[in-house]
Scaffold this active site. Structure first.
Site, PDB file in Angstrom:
ATOM      1  N   CYS A 209     -42.901  52.157-101.469  1.00 30.16           N
ATOM      2  CA  CYS A 209     -43.142  50.721-101.624  1.00 30.16           C
ATOM      3  C   CYS A 209     -43.910  50.234-100.392  1.00 30.16           C
ATOM      4  CB  CYS A 209     -41.813  49.976-101.744  1.00 30.16           C
ATOM      5  SG  CYS A 209     -42.006  48.182-101.590  1.00 30.16           S
TER       6      CYS A 209
ATOM      7  N   VAL B 205     -37.236  45.624-103.541  1.00 26.65           N
ATOM      8  CA  VAL B 205     -37.239  46.038-102.141  1.00 26.65           C
ATOM      9  C   VAL B 205     -38.483  45.442-101.499  1.00 26.65           C
ATOM     10  CG1 VAL B 205     -35.893  48.151-102.251  1.00 26.65           C
ATOM     11  CG2 VAL B 205     -38.313  48.231-102.886  1.00 26.65           C
TER      12      VAL B 205
ATOM     13  N   SER C  36     -41.105  40.641 -98.147  1.00 22.80           N
ATOM     14  CA  SER C  36     -41.575  41.311 -96.922  1.00 22.80           C
ATOM     15  C   SER C  36     -42.249  40.340 -95.961  1.00 22.80           C
ATOM     16  CB  SER C  36     -42.511  42.459 -97.276  1.00 22.80           C
ATOM     17  OG  SER C  36     -43.691  41.991 -97.885  1.00 22.80           O
TER      18      SER C  36
HETATM   19  N1  LIG Z   1     -43.348  39.881-102.695  1.00 29.80           N
HETATM   20  C1  LIG Z   1     -42.428  40.980-102.518  1.00 29.80           C
HETATM   21  C2  LIG Z   1     -42.827  42.129-103.418  1.00 29.80           C
HETATM   22  C3  LIG Z   1     -41.906  43.315-103.324  1.00 29.80           C
HETATM   23  C4  LIG Z   1     -42.164  44.303-104.464  1.00 29.80           C
HETATM   24  O1  LIG Z   1     -43.032  44.101-105.314  1.00 29.80           O
HETATM   25  N2  LIG Z   1     -41.380  45.386-104.478  1.00 29.80           N
HETATM   26  C5  LIG Z   1     -41.474  46.348-105.556  1.00 29.80           C
HETATM   27  C6  LIG Z   1     -41.634  47.761-105.031  1.00 29.80           C
HETATM   28  S1  LIG Z   1     -43.097  47.938-104.076  1.00 29.80           S
HETATM   29  C7  LIG Z   1     -40.177  46.285-106.364  1.00 29.80           C
HETATM   30  O2  LIG Z   1     -39.080  46.306-105.810  1.00 29.80           O
HETATM   31  N3  LIG Z   1     -40.307  46.160-107.709  1.00 29.80           N
HETATM   32  C8  LIG Z   1     -39.199  46.058-108.606  1.00 29.80           C
HETATM   33  C9  LIG Z   1     -39.097  47.247-109.536  1.00 29.80           C
HETATM   34  O3  LIG Z   1     -39.819  48.234-109.349  1.00 29.80           O
HETATM   35  O4  LIG Z   1     -38.247  47.174-110.436  1.00 29.80           O
HETATM   36  C10 LIG Z   1     -42.416  41.409-101.064  1.00 29.80           C
HETATM   37  O5  LIG Z   1     -43.437  41.226-100.374  1.00 29.80           O
HETATM   38  O6  LIG Z   1     -41.372  41.881-100.591  1.00 29.80           O
END
Ligand SMILES: N[C@@H](CCC(=O)N[C@@H](CS)C(=O)NCC(=O)O)C(=O)O
Ligand SMILES: N[C@@H](CCC(=O)N[C@@H](CS)C(=O)NCC(=O)O)C(=O)O
Lengths: 223, 223
Positions: free
Chosen positions: A10, A50, A64
């Site tokens: 991620c 995450v 993040s």
């Molecule tokens: N805006 C969020 C985006 C975080 C994000 O998109 N995380 C993804 C992994 S890179 C996630 O957990 N997606 C949920 C899933 O795969 O079910 C941040 O910057 O933390």
């Protein structure tokens, strides 16, 4: 002890890991597969994404950018945003570029289609059009990094900032699957070599996901 | 004079317009259709996206979050982020929720498919599956707003913050096309009535895009 829930592939988790390491803050790691939607994890972050940072004292921080801004405010050394408001805006513009535009045009198409769909046992097939579009879009981004670093060693000036961290977080995920065409982008490659050789990068270079081994050059500082 | 390049149906532009208005900062407006990719506009922002704020002195700032953080740092009154780092992180988590998650799950599917594709004369047809998914996802978000405002008048506390502005920027775009099911979400509706009645909202309520008239309740404070 501070804890971080993250996933090795991620890019947003990698951004936070790099900031924690630059600031020399210790933390416990929990590898989370967010697609499993564990109820205990959703209780920490209603977005069920995450990264999540649980601070000493138990407060869970999510998103993040929110986490990185918090860390830069609460732990000043080294500063990852400059002091002057317009200079801060330029660093944040670049963070937005890599977190949103690069992620949307490149990371999702390569990592998302080729690896995350398989890891998360999604029933959807990898979308070969999205993969081709991402392979084509990555060149413009690497040229942009090359152009930005013609004048300074780092993306927004002479020292490392949140912009370099956001960019390296995305690129290091794609490098893990061997998909960055470094040989055609010498400026970007020189910049990445500088970022990659920092002690804060070591934990990322030691990542090894079962079933998804990185290519040999991934951890090589002289790639 | 400060100038803002924006589009009336761009939620990120609306976020910046609301922050400028809350801080009582005057600006010239330029309505930009980013899909036309004017070279003069791309020279201001290499991402060729609205919003772009050109400050007195001529520096062009891009990315709505970078611009809003800049405005909150450079013009302190009223503060749109709280003072304490963890409280700031909570406001920024919610900004990320509405800018990324809500935009991705709802705004793109409704506004993007139903209106922007037509305005930009995209050759692609509106994707009816994306529209249905967005109509279904909006309920969870409105429930979340209702839940957050059970304890306080605003999303992250007793006064308006960047979180309310980010949320209202997205919702006001969808309300412009009449697609918010307010009647099924009283908590969210009460919160939106509070935000909508602020003087900073007036310019948004006066928006009128040729060929895309808003429904009658759009500008009504008693909707
Ligand atoms: N805006 C969020 C985006 C975080 C994000 O998109 N995380 C993804 C992994 S890179 C996630 O957990 N997606 C949920 C899933 O795969 O079910 C941040 O910057 O933390
Ligand atoms: N991360 C940017 C996103 C801005 C954005 O996506 N703007 C859209 C309009 S809402 C745009 O200009 N898209 C380019 C196009 O339509 O060609 C921000 O927060 O400012």
């Amino acid at each position: 002890m501070r804890s971080l829930y993250h996933h090795p592939l991620c890019p947003f988790s990698r951004k936070v890991r790099l900031v924690l390491a630059e600031k020399k803050l210790e933390f416990d790691e929990h590898v989370e597969r967010p697609w499993e939607c564990r109820p205990e994890f959703a209780a920490l972050n209603p977005a069920a994404e995450v990264p999540v940072l649980v601070e000493e004292g138990g407060t869970a921080l999510a998103d993040s950018t929110a986490i990185c801004e918090y860390l830069d405010e609460a732990f000043r050394e080294p500063p990852l945003l400059p002091a002057e408001p317009m200079a801060r805006a330029e660093v944040r513009r670049l963070v937005g570029w890599f977190d949103a535009k690069f992620h949307h045009e490149v990371t999702r198409g390569l990592l998302g289609e080729k690896v995350i769909k398989r890891l998360s046992q999604s029933r959807a097939e990898p979308d070969s059009r999205a993969i081709r579009a991402a392979f084509s879009a990555i060149h413009e981004h690497l040229d942009y990094i090359g152009w930005l670093t013609e004048r300074h060693s780092f993306l927004a000036g002479s020292s490392l900032s949140m912009a370099d961290i956001a960019a390296a977080a995305q690129l290091s995920c794609i490098d893990y699957i061997g998909d960055v065409p470094w040989d055609r982008h010498h400026g970007a490659k020189d910049w990445y070599a500088r970022v990659k050789s920092r002690p804060s990068f070591r934990a990322l270079l030691a990542d090894h996901l079962p079933g998804v081994p990185p290519p040999r050059h991934y951890a090589d500082l002289d790639f």
